[in-house]
Write an enzyme that holds these catalytic residues in place. Structure first.
Site, PDB file in Angstrom:
ATOM      1  N   SER A   1       0.981  -0.747  -0.160  1.00 39.96           N
ATOM      2  CA  SER A   1      -0.256  -0.214  -0.168  1.00 39.96           C
ATOM      3  C   SER A   1       0.898   0.990   0.175  1.00 39.96           C
ATOM      4  O   SER A   1       0.309   2.303  -0.665  1.00 39.96           O
ATOM      5  CB  SER A   1      -1.109  -0.002   1.420  1.00 39.96           C
ATOM      6  OG  SER A   1      -0.814  -0.968   2.075  1.00 39.96           O
TER       7      SER A   1
ATOM      8  N   GLU B   1      -6.790  -1.086  -7.196  1.00 43.43           N
ATOM      9  CA  GLU B   1      -6.581  -0.178  -7.796  1.00 43.43           C
ATOM     10  C   GLU B   1      -5.211  -1.354  -8.639  1.00 43.43           C
ATOM     11  O   GLU B   1      -4.137  -1.895  -8.071  1.00 43.43           O
ATOM     12  CB  GLU B   1      -5.931   0.500  -7.112  1.00 43.43           C
ATOM     13  CG  GLU B   1      -5.414   1.983  -7.070  1.00 43.43           C
ATOM     14  CD  GLU B   1      -4.629   3.301  -5.678  1.00 43.43           C
ATOM     15  OE1 GLU B   1      -4.968   2.325  -4.603  1.00 43.43           O
ATOM     16  OE2 GLU B   1      -5.550   4.010  -6.232  1.00 43.43           O
TER      17      GLU B   1
ATOM     18  N   ASN C   1      -5.250   6.004  -1.418  1.00 44.35           N
ATOM     19  CA  ASN C   1      -5.023   6.941  -0.094  1.00 44.35           C
ATOM     20  C   ASN C   1      -3.982   8.027  -0.208  1.00 44.35           C
ATOM     21  O   ASN C   1      -4.183   8.949   0.709  1.00 44.35           O
ATOM     22  CB  ASN C   1      -3.512   5.646   0.494  1.00 44.35           C
ATOM     23  CG  ASN C   1      -4.125   4.511   0.890  1.00 44.35           C
ATOM     24  OD1 ASN C   1      -5.072   3.966   1.072  1.00 44.35           O
ATOM     25  ND2 ASN C   1      -3.077   3.420   0.429  1.00 44.35           N
TER      26      ASN C   1
ATOM     27  N   HIS D   1      -3.806  -3.571  -6.271  1.00 42.06           N
ATOM     28  CA  HIS D   1      -3.933  -2.935  -4.364  1.00 42.06           C
ATOM     29  C   HIS D   1      -5.328  -3.564  -4.004  1.00 42.06           C
ATOM     30  O   HIS D   1      -6.339  -2.797  -4.772  1.00 42.06           O
ATOM     31  CB  HIS D   1      -3.504  -1.809  -4.607  1.00 42.06           C
ATOM     32  CG  HIS D   1      -3.717  -0.910  -3.251  1.00 42.06           C
ATOM     33  ND1 HIS D   1      -3.940   0.578  -2.470  1.00 42.06           N
ATOM     34  CD2 HIS D   1      -3.146  -1.048  -1.631  1.00 42.06           C
ATOM     35  CE1 HIS D   1      -3.851   0.985  -1.076  1.00 42.06           C
ATOM     36  NE2 HIS D   1      -3.257  -0.149  -1.247  1.00 42.06           N
TER      37      HIS D   1
HETATM   38  P1  NAD Z   1      -0.327  -9.177   7.656  1.00 42.57           P
HETATM   39  O1  NAD Z   1       0.775  -8.732   8.517  1.00 42.57           O
HETATM   40  O2  NAD Z   1      -1.796  -9.594   8.180  1.00 42.57           O
HETATM   41  O3  NAD Z   1      -0.119 -10.102   7.138  1.00 42.57           O
HETATM   42  C1  NAD Z   1       1.278 -10.640   6.000  1.00 42.57           C
HETATM   43  C2  NAD Z   1       1.533 -12.404   6.074  1.00 42.57           C
HETATM   44  O4  NAD Z   1       2.497 -12.186   5.254  1.00 42.57           O
HETATM   45  C3  NAD Z   1       1.799 -13.110   7.790  1.00 42.57           C
HETATM   46  O5  NAD Z   1       1.053 -14.200   7.982  1.00 42.57           O
HETATM   47  C4  NAD Z   1       3.087 -13.484   8.028  1.00 42.57           C
HETATM   48  O6  NAD Z   1       3.262 -14.458   7.732  1.00 42.57           O
HETATM   49  C5  NAD Z   1       3.721 -13.568   5.876  1.00 42.57           C
HETATM   50  N1  NAD Z   1       4.486 -13.994   5.566  1.00 42.57           N
HETATM   51  C6  NAD Z   1       5.946 -12.453   5.986  1.00 42.57           C
HETATM   52  N2  NAD Z   1       7.275 -12.828   5.329  1.00 42.57           N
HETATM   53  C7  NAD Z   1       6.938 -13.587   4.566  1.00 42.57           C
HETATM   54  C8  NAD Z   1       7.699 -14.861   3.598  1.00 42.57           C
HETATM   55  N3  NAD Z   1       8.860 -14.376   3.844  1.00 42.57           N
HETATM   56  N4  NAD Z   1       7.001 -16.120   3.107  1.00 42.57           N
HETATM   57  C9  NAD Z   1       5.731 -16.324   3.244  1.00 42.57           C
HETATM   58  N5  NAD Z   1       5.258 -15.177   4.254  1.00 42.57           N
HETATM   59  C10 NAD Z   1       5.325 -14.403   4.722  1.00 42.57           C
HETATM   60  O7  NAD Z   1      -0.350  -8.272   7.267  1.00 42.57           O
HETATM   61  P2  NAD Z   1      -1.511  -7.915   6.040  1.00 42.57           P
HETATM   62  O8  NAD Z   1      -2.494  -6.733   6.286  1.00 42.57           O
HETATM   63  O9  NAD Z   1      -2.216  -8.334   5.219  1.00 42.57           O
HETATM   64  O10 NAD Z   1      -0.146  -6.408   4.670  1.00 42.57           O
HETATM   65  C11 NAD Z   1       0.029  -7.391   3.451  1.00 42.57           C
HETATM   66  C12 NAD Z   1       0.107  -6.479   2.603  1.00 42.57           C
HETATM   67  O11 NAD Z   1      -0.669  -5.978   1.979  1.00 42.57           O
HETATM   68  C13 NAD Z   1       1.390  -5.376   2.800  1.00 42.57           C
HETATM   69  O12 NAD Z   1       2.573  -5.132   2.051  1.00 42.57           O
HETATM   70  C14 NAD Z   1       0.497  -4.156   3.450  1.00 42.57           C
HETATM   71  O13 NAD Z   1       1.279  -3.075   2.731  1.00 42.57           O
HETATM   72  C15 NAD Z   1      -0.659  -4.226   2.420  1.00 42.57           C
HETATM   73  N6  NAD Z   1      -2.226  -3.943   2.798  1.00 42.57           N
HETATM   74  C16 NAD Z   1      -2.580  -3.897   3.897  1.00 42.57           C
HETATM   75  C17 NAD Z   1      -3.876  -3.671   4.128  1.00 42.57           C
HETATM   76  C18 NAD Z   1      -4.447  -3.016   4.897  1.00 42.57           C
HETATM   77  O14 NAD Z   1      -5.470  -2.524   5.393  1.00 42.57           O
HETATM   78  N7  NAD Z   1      -3.911  -4.311   6.226  1.00 42.57           N
HETATM   79  C19 NAD Z   1      -4.437  -2.949   2.304  1.00 42.57           C
HETATM   80  C20 NAD Z   1      -4.009  -2.887   1.625  1.00 42.57           C
HETATM   81  C21 NAD Z   1      -3.033  -3.344   0.869  1.00 42.57           C
END
Ligand code: NAD
Length: 727
Positions: free
Chosen positions: A439, A472, A510, A460
């Site tokens: 994001s 997006e 965003n 996204h």
């Molecule tokens: P999260 O922490 O809930 O999930 C991340 C997951 O990735 C975890 O389960 C972790 O164990 C896993 N992980 C980490 N390193 C890893 C690896 N090397 N191999 C395999 N798995 C691995 O985070 P999230 O909120 O789901 O966000 C994930 C991505 O999405 C980020 O880049 C975030 O910026 C983006 N994002 C988040 C949102 C939101 O509202 N939370 C919205 C849009 C985009």
């Protein structure tokens, strides 16, 4: 024009079959209405014709009025709209009275609507004018009047007929909320008269036509002594309904949706007069609504342009890129949601996390959603098994072999993302497209970790993935057309709405939403009453005030983003005043809804109560409070100016995407049609005037972009307007 065909059988039963050859779903046009009218005249005049069955040659009856026609009607002005609508009413009334003697009410010909499937909008208003509505038992069919959802109301007699048929109270969910029902529920609610097995539909319709008596043809409202079910406005029960409805609608719409107001006007005033006058009243309110720029803007963004984007308006011309197998890396909050929507759309999913338990937890999220669906009878046990069967939860990257798309959703850390990119590319085929769900990190810099940057793209999603309709798609500097087409085809498969933007800090959504939150926080720091900030936002049509929004997305995330942005921007960083508030809140442990403590207070169950009382001590309210409009201007302009800058900088390349993306992505005042829609409603000149005044008081963040100033000077608008030149 062959939208309707006419056929009479040996028993004198005429079947009018609706089948728009150029479309998969029937939609009504002005010409088709004339054609239908002529055919009804012919059957009524033919002594051999005993009655009419109105049905469809498709699996559904109709999707509604062609909204492009409604958009075009407005160009002719109020009188043209009113005349057009009244013309339609005459045809519907002719069907309803079916040639009967006006005094004795005898001698009419029975007309029955036989609905094989979905019947929406005019596709239900037309049956409502018939003498009986019989629907095939088809659980997938949707019956109702969804007009209100695109900013209009049922203006083809549906408002008047349904209110008279069910009473104002019972008709309210269908008219005011656009509630849709399957045939059985529609029958139970009194919307339609009969549900039969699909194979019996036409036979039953014919049987009814041949058996119908004169009295079966007379609508309750055409009988002497008709009383509206539940009571007309001056009946004691009706009085309560109307007073209540008025308050309820006002509370729900905050007075910014003209469709709800006009609808209530048509229902209330119509209930006081005979049917034919009520229909004229309905037409007047409908005309007034179509003349309101909000309804044009809503139809444009929520229907016409949304559909155009979903159909690939900005898709590069490359071969079909339908996704068969998607690999999702990271089974956290986002990855788990992405896995669910993908498997639900019939795509095979490999869901990978660093530990097996994490991957399993990600898959269990789908199970939870499917179980909820089963409780609500929306999902069958087979469907659940099928969807879960498509998700392989594993830690083994080798399982990604054969994937044609990867969506990476691991931690927001460039190092972790780079590692994952390399590991994935080692096992997938050369043609596989790699998408990141980041994001905040620039796509073009993440793409440096890829061997195939032209196949690297941003997809996204918004949280919660299963509910949020916008996706997006971000083109990095090196991203190629195939990757864009792949992302668009994927979004089409999972039935969401895409926008395609170029790579820049915070992309589009965003980028606009952060200044909105920041403006709200700034005002709090300045001593503006937080309740004024929050209510001003809602009264201008934002779903959440800025303080509630930051509570929902979490204050610690805000702190993280602020720190990263400051590190990237250095001295140019403009939001120090905001950070003071954010950092202080975080220090108090008030990091938002998830902690049960933020700008709002929450009860132990996590239910939001009121604004937190501690705010007053730290940010005392100033003696002089700003007026509502100036607070609203600040909150709207904070977002809208970012949208214009995004367009100026070619982050956005299509204003339709800017508007649709704003409404679906963060709920930007839907009544306005989006940021560009809103600027067109107030006009560029007025917008510049507001900016100049805000700049004088609050500083250069409100400086009118050059594009807007130029438009104001030339009298241009973003969309073509009657009487103005489009930019
Ligand atoms: P999260 O922490 O809930 O999930 C991340 C997951 O990735 C975890 O389960 C972790 O164990 C896993 N992980 C980490 N390193 C890893 C690896 N090397 N191999 C395999 N798995 C691995 O985070 P999230 O909120 O789901 O966000 C994930 C991505 O999405 C980020 O880049 C975030 O910026 C983006 N994002 C988040 C949102 C939101 O509202 N939370 C919205 C849009 C985009």
């Amino acid at each position: 024009m062959t939208d309707f065909t006419y056929a009479m059988d040996a028993d004198g039963v005429v079947t009018l079959t609706w089948d728009v050859k150029t479309k998969s779903m029937n939609v009504m046009s002005t010409e088709a209405f004339q054609l239908l009218s002529g055919m009804v005249d012919r059957a009524l005049a033919d002594p051999a014709a005993k009655g009419i069955i109105l049905t469809s040659g498709k699996k559904d009856f109709a999707g509604g009025m062609d909204l492009n026609v409604i958009a075009a009607m407005r160009a002719g002005g109020a009188q043209a709209i009113f005349d057009g609508v009244m013309g339609m009413h005459h045809v519907l009334r002719k069907i309803e009275l079916a040639g009967m003697d006006p005094k004795t009410k005898k001698g009419g010909k029975p007309i029955v609507a036989a609905l094989p499937g979905t019947a929406l909008g005019i596709g239900l208003e037309l049956p409502l004018a018939c003498h009986r509505i019989i629907a095939a038992d088809n659980a997938r069919a949707k019956i109702g009047l969804p007009e209100i959802l695109v900013g209009i109301f049922p203006g083809g007699g549906g408002t008047t007929r349904l209110t008279r048929k069910l009473g104002a109270m019972m008709a309210a969910p269908f008219l005011l909320e656009g509630k849709l029902s399957d045939p059985k529920a529609a029958k139970a609610a009194g919307l339609i008269d009969e549900v039969v097995a699909p194979e019996d539909l036409l036979a039953r319709a014919k049987e009814w036509v041949l058996a119908a008596k004169d009295t079966d043809l007379v609508k309750p409202w055409d009988e002497k002594g008709y009383k509206m079910p539940g009571g007309a406005p001056y009946h004691p029960a009706g009085f309560m309904t109307f007073v209540g409805a008025n308050a309820m609608v006002g509370g729900k719409t905050m007075g910014v949706y003209p469709a709800a107001k006009e609808l209530l006007g048509a229902v209330y005033e119509g209930a006081l007069v005979p049917f034919d006058t009520a229909i004229r009243i309905e037409a007047r309110h409908f005309t007034s609504l179509l003349m309101n720029p909000s309804s044009t803007a809503m139809i444009r963004s929520l229907f016409i342009n949304k559909e155009a984007l979903e159909k690939g308006a900005n898709r590069p011309r490359v071969t079909d890129q339908t996704v068969k197998k998607v690999g999702i890396i990271g089974a956290g909050m986002m990855g788990a949601g992405i896995a669910y929507v993908s498997a639900n759309a019939g795509i095979d999913v490999v869901l990978i996390d660093a530990a097996q338990e994490a991957a399993d937890r990600g898959k269990a999220y789908s199970e939870g959603l499917l179980d909820k669906g089963m409780q609500r009878k929306k999902v069958t046990a087979e469907k659940k098994a099928e969807v879960l069967g498509r998700i392989l939860a594993t830690t083994d990257y080798a399982a990604l072999a054969g994937c044609d798309l990867i969506v990476e959703a691991v931690f927001e850390d460039p190092k972790v993302k780079a590692e994952v990119t390399a590991r994935v590319e080692a096992v997938v085929g050369d043609a596989c497209i790699f998408a990141t769900n980041t994001s905040t990190l620039p796509i073009s810099s993440l793409a440096k970790a890829s061997q195939r940057p032209e196949q690297f793209i941003g997809i996204h999603f918004f949280s919660p993935v299963d509910k949020m309709m916008l996706v997006e798609i971000i083109r990095g500097k090196a991203t190629g057309d195939v990757a864009v087409a792949k992302a668009l085809d994927y979004v089409r498969q999972i039935r969401k709405t895409p926008i395609v933007v170029n790579d820049a800090r915070f992309f589009y959504a965003n980028r606009c939403i952060i200044p909105y939150i920041n403006e709200g926080i700034r005002m709090l720091a300045e001593g503006v009453e937080p309740a004024l900030v929050e209510n001003a936002a809602k009264l201008v049509g934002m779903p959440l005030g800025p303080l509630q929004l930051v509570d929902e997305t979490s204050i610690d995330l805000g702190v993280k983003i602020a720190k990263a942005t400051k590190a990237a921007m250095g001295d140019a960083y403009p939001d120090g005043a905001v950070d003071e508030v954010l950092f202080w809140m975080a220090d108090q442990g008030r990091i938002g809804k998830k902690a049960g403590a933020g700008f709002y207070a929450y009860d132990p169950a996590g239910k939001r109560e009121g604004l937190w009382e501690g705010l007053e001590a730290r940010f005392p309210a100033a003696k002089d409070q700003p007026d509502l409009a100036s607070v609203q201007h600040r909150l709207l302009m904070a977002q809208v100016l970012e949208a214009v800058r995004a367009l100026e900088e070619s982050v956005l390349t299509d204003i339709r995407e800017g508007d649709v993306g704003a409404i679906l992505g963060w709920g930007f005042a839907p009544w306005s049609g989006g940021p560009f829609g809103w600027l067109d409603i107030i006009g560029a000149a007025r917008a510049v005037e507001i900016c100049d005044s805000l700049t004088e008081t609050f500083g250069p963040r409100f400086t009118a972009p050059k594009m807007l100033r130029d438009m104001a000077a030339k009298g241009d608008s973003f969309y073509p307007q009657p009487g103005a030149k489009a930019a």
